[in-house]
Scaffold this motif. Structure first.
Motif, PDB file in Angstrom:
ATOM      1  N   SER A 227      14.930 -27.584  36.983  1.00 34.26           N
ATOM      2  CA  SER A 227      14.088 -28.188  36.157  1.00 34.26           C
ATOM      3  C   SER A 227      13.342 -27.545  35.133  1.00 34.26           C
ATOM      4  O   SER A 227      12.980 -27.764  33.898  1.00 34.26           O
ATOM      5  CB  SER A 227      13.222 -29.294  36.950  1.00 34.26           C
ATOM      6  N   THR A 231      13.610 -27.604  31.167  1.00 35.11           N
ATOM      7  CA  THR A 231      11.931 -27.777  30.270  1.00 35.11           C
ATOM      8  C   THR A 231      11.900 -26.784  29.029  1.00 35.11           C
ATOM      9  O   THR A 231      11.659 -26.918  27.962  1.00 35.11           O
ATOM     10  CB  THR A 231      10.913 -27.715  30.988  1.00 35.11           C
ATOM     11  N   LEU A 263      21.477 -33.997  35.882  1.00 29.69           N
ATOM     12  CA  LEU A 263      19.962 -34.847  35.550  1.00 29.69           C
ATOM     13  C   LEU A 263      20.004 -35.986  36.983  1.00 29.69           C
ATOM     14  O   LEU A 263      18.875 -36.293  37.515  1.00 29.69           O
ATOM     15  CB  LEU A 263      20.037 -35.432  34.342  1.00 29.69           C
ATOM     16  N   ASN A 266      19.005 -35.023  39.948  1.00 28.49           N
ATOM     17  CA  ASN A 266      17.692 -34.746  40.330  1.00 28.49           C
ATOM     18  C   ASN A 266      16.709 -35.941  40.220  1.00 28.49           C
ATOM     19  O   ASN A 266      15.446 -35.874  40.164  1.00 28.49           O
ATOM     20  CB  ASN A 266      17.110 -33.598  39.159  1.00 28.49           C
ATOM     21  N   THR A 268      16.659 -38.216  37.550  1.00 24.69           N
ATOM     22  CA  THR A 268      16.193 -38.218  36.226  1.00 24.69           C
ATOM     23  C   THR A 268      17.433 -38.690  35.291  1.00 24.69           C
ATOM     24  O   THR A 268      18.464 -38.774  35.473  1.00 24.69           O
ATOM     25  CB  THR A 268      15.389 -37.138  35.926  1.00 24.69           C
ATOM     26  N   TRP A 270      18.674 -37.992  30.868  1.00 20.18           N
ATOM     27  CA  TRP A 270      18.332 -37.297  29.655  1.00 20.18           C
ATOM     28  C   TRP A 270      17.128 -37.849  29.029  1.00 20.18           C
ATOM     29  O   TRP A 270      16.368 -37.185  28.404  1.00 20.18           O
ATOM     30  CB  TRP A 270      19.554 -37.377  28.749  1.00 20.18           C
ATOM     31  N   THR A 272      14.547 -39.688  29.711  1.00 22.10           N
ATOM     32  CA  THR A 272      13.311 -39.445  30.472  1.00 22.10           C
ATOM     33  C   THR A 272      12.942 -37.871  30.341  1.00 22.10           C
ATOM     34  O   THR A 272      11.486 -37.776  30.224  1.00 22.10           O
ATOM     35  CB  THR A 272      13.622 -39.681  32.240  1.00 22.10           C
ATOM     36  N   GLU A 273      13.787 -36.870  30.363  1.00 23.60           N
ATOM     37  CA  GLU A 273      13.282 -35.601  30.403  1.00 23.60           C
ATOM     38  C   GLU A 273      13.007 -35.198  28.728  1.00 23.60           C
ATOM     39  O   GLU A 273      11.942 -34.466  28.768  1.00 23.60           O
ATOM     40  CB  GLU A 273      14.471 -34.535  30.760  1.00 23.60           C
ATOM     41  N   ARG A 276       9.396 -36.890  28.514  1.00 21.61           N
ATOM     42  CA  ARG A 276       8.704 -36.028  29.237  1.00 21.61           C
ATOM     43  C   ARG A 276       8.356 -34.878  28.306  1.00 21.61           C
ATOM     44  O   ARG A 276       6.812 -34.554  28.259  1.00 21.61           O
ATOM     45  CB  ARG A 276       9.120 -35.604  30.571  1.00 21.61           C
TER      46      ARG A 276
END
Length: 317
Positions: A227, A231, A263, A266, A268, A270, A272-273, A276
């Motif tokens: 993760s 990021t 994703l 985990n 979540t 694409w 959403t990440e 974020r």
């Protein structure tokens, strides 16, 4: 650190106003000691300076003009230590005095050698390459200046890909044992040199400086999870403009389908990440200075102002 690199670039012939304009840095952000810039700005300064000066060895040339003490409290903590080893030992715990986006940690050691890792927590691209070249060459330059000895470098490793030539780096380190594409950025020194005394050692001043440094931000944790890596890659991709799942998958060296599956594993998605990371970038940048709609769109990787406006309104709810 941004002020230091800007000053060196200006001394090399770059117009200061042009540099600040291309990096979207207001003059006021460089005048106060209590102002901290987003780390992406620091990396952007390196990119613009290299491009405008047409100097692929700019990191080495900046190091050549560096004098211990120019980086403020961080340099002074190092310089007042009794020996080279003791000076390097304070570099990690007090990294927050210079940046919250770097870590400096002891690495692997043998009977005769010891490595030191320098990690950039967030940031990719050419700006990262140049920043890490400076970070590692500065470690060696600082050691040689403070001991007044030709501290030897056993070998160096860089995460970045190998450039066409790296003679400048070889000259700076004094060795051709430089590997690229490595897992971490590391400089390896001889253990015997760690006992060399520093000519600026001052135990009383060191104690006072350490009390001051204890109030500074702690160094950030090193990205160790998948993760964290995602990021970092998303942040770097947004620096370059609009982001797609395909481009990020390529950076992660996996297929787009594998990225979507990872994703999901985990918990979540694409969308959403990406949202974020965009929100994190927006909150960090807007806390430092007001952003125009066009600046928001560029920061968030949108092609038009309306998309940026819809996103920021959604986050404010």
């Amino acid at each position: 650190m941004p002020r230091f690199v800007i000053q060196r670039a200006v001394e090399a012939g770059l117009d200061r106003a042009q540099l600040l304009r291309e990096c979207r840095l207001p003059e006021w952000s460089l005048t106060g000691d209590d102002v901290r810039l987003p780390s992406e700005k620091y990396l952007r300064i390196w990119e613009v300076a290299e491009h405008r000066l047409a100097d692929p060895d700019i990191a080495v040339h900046v190091t050549e003009g560096y004098a211990v003490g120019e980086l403020g409290l961080y340099d002074l903590l190092y310089a007042t230590a009794p020996t080279l080893g003791a000076g390097l030992a304070v570099c990690g715990p007090y990294m927050g005095a210079i940046s919250t986006n770097f870590r400096f940690d002891p690495g692997p050691e043998t009977e005769r050698e010891i490595g030191f890792h320098v990690d950039l927590i967030h940031g990719e691209g050419r700006g990262r390459d140049l920043a890490m070249q400076f970070a590692l060459t500065a470690v060696v330059a600082r050691a040689r200046q403070s001991t007044r000895e030709p501290v030897a470098v056993a070998r160096v490793t860089f995460r970045q890909s190998a450039p066409r030539t790296h003679g400048g780096l070889a000259d700076a380190f004094g060795t051709t044992a430089i590997d690229f594409g490595a897992p971490r950025d590391t400089v390896v020194l001889r253990k015997a040199d760690l006992t060399l005394p520093l000519g600026t050692a001052d135990s009383r001043r060191a104690a006072l400086l350490q009390k001051i440094a204890a109030t500074m931000p702690a160094p950030a944790p090193r990205a160790t999870t998948w993760s964290d890596r995602l990021t970092t890659v998303l942040t770097a991709a947004l620096d370059r403009g609009p982001v797609t799942l395909d481009t990020v998958a390529h950076e992660l060296a996996i297929s787009p389908r594998s990225l979507q599956r990872r994703l999901a594993e985990n918990g979540t998605t694409w969308r959403t990440e990406l949202d974020r990371v965009r929100r994190l970038r927006f909150e960090t940048a807007s806390a430092a200075t007001p952003l125009t709609r066009s600046a928001q769109a560029e920061l968030l990787g949108y092609r038009d102002d309306r998309s940026a406006r819809r996103a920021t309104r959604r986050w404010d709810r």
